[in-house]
Design a protein around this motif. Structure first.
Motif, PDB file in Angstrom:
ATOM      1  N   PRO A 120       0.824  -1.217   0.000  1.00 59.21           N
ATOM      2  CA  PRO A 120       0.000   0.000   0.000  1.00 59.21           C
ATOM      3  C   PRO A 120       0.857   1.266   0.000  1.00 59.21           C
ATOM      4  N   VAL A 121       0.425   2.266  -0.747  1.00 59.99           N
ATOM      5  CA  VAL A 121       1.109   3.562  -0.780  1.00 59.99           C
ATOM      6  C   VAL A 121       0.099   4.673  -0.551  1.00 59.99           C
ATOM      7  N   SER A 122       0.615   5.857  -0.201  1.00 68.74           N
ATOM      8  CA  SER A 122      -0.232   7.017   0.082  1.00 68.74           C
ATOM      9  C   SER A 122      -0.321   7.886  -1.166  1.00 68.74           C
ATOM     10  N   HIS A 123      -1.479   7.856  -1.814  1.00 69.58           N
ATOM     11  CA  HIS A 123      -1.690   8.654  -3.026  1.00 69.58           C
ATOM     12  C   HIS A 123      -3.182   8.941  -3.146  1.00 69.58           C
ATOM     13  N   ASP A 124      -3.533  10.028  -3.831  1.00 69.99           N
ATOM     14  CA  ASP A 124      -4.946  10.387  -3.951  1.00 69.99           C
ATOM     15  C   ASP A 124      -5.600   9.582  -5.066  1.00 69.99           C
ATOM     16  N   GLY A 147       2.933  10.184  -1.779  1.00 68.21           N
ATOM     17  CA  GLY A 147       3.285  11.472  -1.221  1.00 68.21           C
ATOM     18  C   GLY A 147       4.258  11.386  -0.070  1.00 68.21           C
ATOM     19  N   GLU A 148       4.311  10.218   0.568  1.00 68.97           N
ATOM     20  CA  GLU A 148       5.226  10.000   1.677  1.00 68.97           C
ATOM     21  C   GLU A 148       5.510   8.513   1.780  1.00 68.97           C
ATOM     22  N   TYR A 149       6.603   8.175   2.419  1.00 66.60           N
ATOM     23  CA  TYR A 149       6.902   6.760   2.620  1.00 66.60           C
ATOM     24  C   TYR A 149       6.817   6.431   4.104  1.00 66.60           C
ATOM     25  N   THR A 150       6.533   5.173   4.373  1.00 66.03           N
ATOM     26  CA  THR A 150       6.282   4.696   5.726  1.00 66.03           C
ATOM     27  C   THR A 150       7.330   3.671   6.128  1.00 66.03           C
ATOM     28  N   ARG A 186      -1.369  19.796  -3.682  1.00 67.49           N
ATOM     29  CA  ARG A 186      -1.675  18.370  -3.849  1.00 67.49           C
ATOM     30  C   ARG A 186      -0.398  17.567  -4.093  1.00 67.49           C
ATOM     31  N   ILE A 187       0.456  18.037  -4.983  1.00 66.03           N
ATOM     32  CA  ILE A 187       1.689  17.314  -5.304  1.00 66.03           C
ATOM     33  C   ILE A 187       2.601  17.225  -4.090  1.00 66.03           C
ATOM     34  N   LEU A 188       2.664  18.293  -3.309  1.00 64.87           N
ATOM     35  CA  LEU A 188       3.541  18.327  -2.144  1.00 64.87           C
ATOM     36  C   LEU A 188       2.962  17.601  -0.937  1.00 64.87           C
ATOM     37  N   GLY A 189       1.675  17.279  -0.980  1.00 59.28           N
ATOM     38  CA  GLY A 189       1.007  16.707   0.173  1.00 59.28           C
ATOM     39  C   GLY A 189       1.331  15.244   0.404  1.00 59.28           C
ATOM     40  N   SER A 190       0.796  14.716   1.495  1.00 59.27           N
ATOM     41  CA  SER A 190       1.082  13.331   1.886  1.00 59.27           C
ATOM     42  C   SER A 190       0.476  12.305   0.942  1.00 59.27           C
ATOM     43  N   HIS A 193       3.214  13.288  -4.530  1.00 58.97           N
ATOM     44  CA  HIS A 193       4.344  12.643  -5.195  1.00 58.97           C
ATOM     45  C   HIS A 193       5.642  12.923  -4.439  1.00 58.97           C
ATOM     46  N   LEU A 194       6.604  12.001  -4.566  1.00 57.62           N
ATOM     47  CA  LEU A 194       7.905  12.190  -3.930  1.00 57.62           C
ATOM     48  C   LEU A 194       8.764  13.150  -4.744  1.00 57.62           C
TER      49      LEU A 194
END
Length: 265
Positions: A120-124, A147-150, A186-190, A193-194
């Motif tokens: 799973p990844v964090s993306h809209d 947007g971020e890695y876990t 949006r791009i900079l958010g969690s 995108h990286l």
């Protein structure tokens, strides 16, 4: 195993991973012509592809599915929400029946001699995932659109031979560029995108003696340059809190318009 980026960028994505017996594509957001041209460099045809794995439903990852599927009816794999979206997307045109296979985010499934794990990844998007492919003792991963890695992503991607990792944008180019403010946020958010810097920081956490090849992928056409992504990631690795130097690895940039070299590992 072999891996090749047929196309990777904000305008379209398609990645090949294969063995002698099994051949898959991750995403198909480009024209059938470009897919076939890429496969020809591997001495393959569309009929050789055993499956298309979809990371998520955004247009640059599924745009080419309809034409490709009407050509060869290849099984499509993705999470249930993504499969429902594709099946109901009229812009793809008529799709063959019986091609959809739902998989669970965080689970595993097999295609011939490949074991495939979804991360799973964090993306809209609807239930987006990254993929890790294992065959024998070899492992490759593709992770973009997050947007971020876990800690879970770091753990899952810390035991690979080869990987394609998102290096989407340069923060300064994005902030001073023409995009409207909500899109920049949006791009900079969690769930966006990286950045190049974030890609380098992620790599600092997952690099180890096993890693051989790194492809930097999903570069923004408007907010990045290949050389800038490459040099920024290299600097993050060399200045990061780890025992490695960027020169220890084969680091390349996947282009949006031409296939990468074939990586054999």
């Amino acid at each position: 195993m072999r891996m090749m980026s047929i196309a990777s960028g904000s305008s379209g994505n398609c990645i090949y991973i294969g063995t002698d017996n099994t051949h898959i594509l991750i995403d198909d957001g480009i024209s059938k012509k470009k897919v076939l041209e890429g496969l020809a460099k591997l001495e393959l045809t569309a009929e050789d592809i055993d499956a298309v794995l979809i990371t998520h439903e955004h247009d640059d990852h599924i745009r080419g599915l309809g034409v490709f599927e009407r050509h060869c009816m290849t099984p499509i794999y993705g999470t249930a929400g993504v499969m429902r979206y594709i099946a109901s997307n009229r812009t793809l045109g008529a799709m063959p029946e019986g091609i959809y296979h739902s998989v669970e985010a965080g689970g595993s499934f097999c295609i011939k001699d490949m074991e495939i794990r979804t991360v799973p990844v964090s993306h809209d998007a609807v239930d987006p995932v990254a993929y890790i492919v294992t065959s024998g003792e070899k492992r490759a991963g593709v992770i973009t659109d997050l947007g971020e890695y876990t800690e879970n992503i770091v753990r899952e991607f810390s035991n690979l031979d080869t990987m394609l990792v998102e290096s989407n944008h340069d923060i300064n180019m994005l902030m001073t560029g023409p995009y409207p403010y909500p899109l920049k946020q949006r791009i900079l958010g969690s769930s966006g995108h990286l950045s190049n810097e974030a890609c380098g920081r992620l790599l600092c956490e997952i690099l180890n003696d096993r890693v051989e090849h790194i492809l930097l992928g999903h570069l923004s056409k408007e907010n990045n340059f290949p050389d800038l992504a490459y040099e920024t990631v290299r600097m993050e690795i060399n200045m990061g809190d780890n025992r490695f130097n960027a020169e220890d690895f084969d680091i390349r940039v996947a282009r949006r318009d031409i296939p990468s070299d074939i990586i054999t590992f």
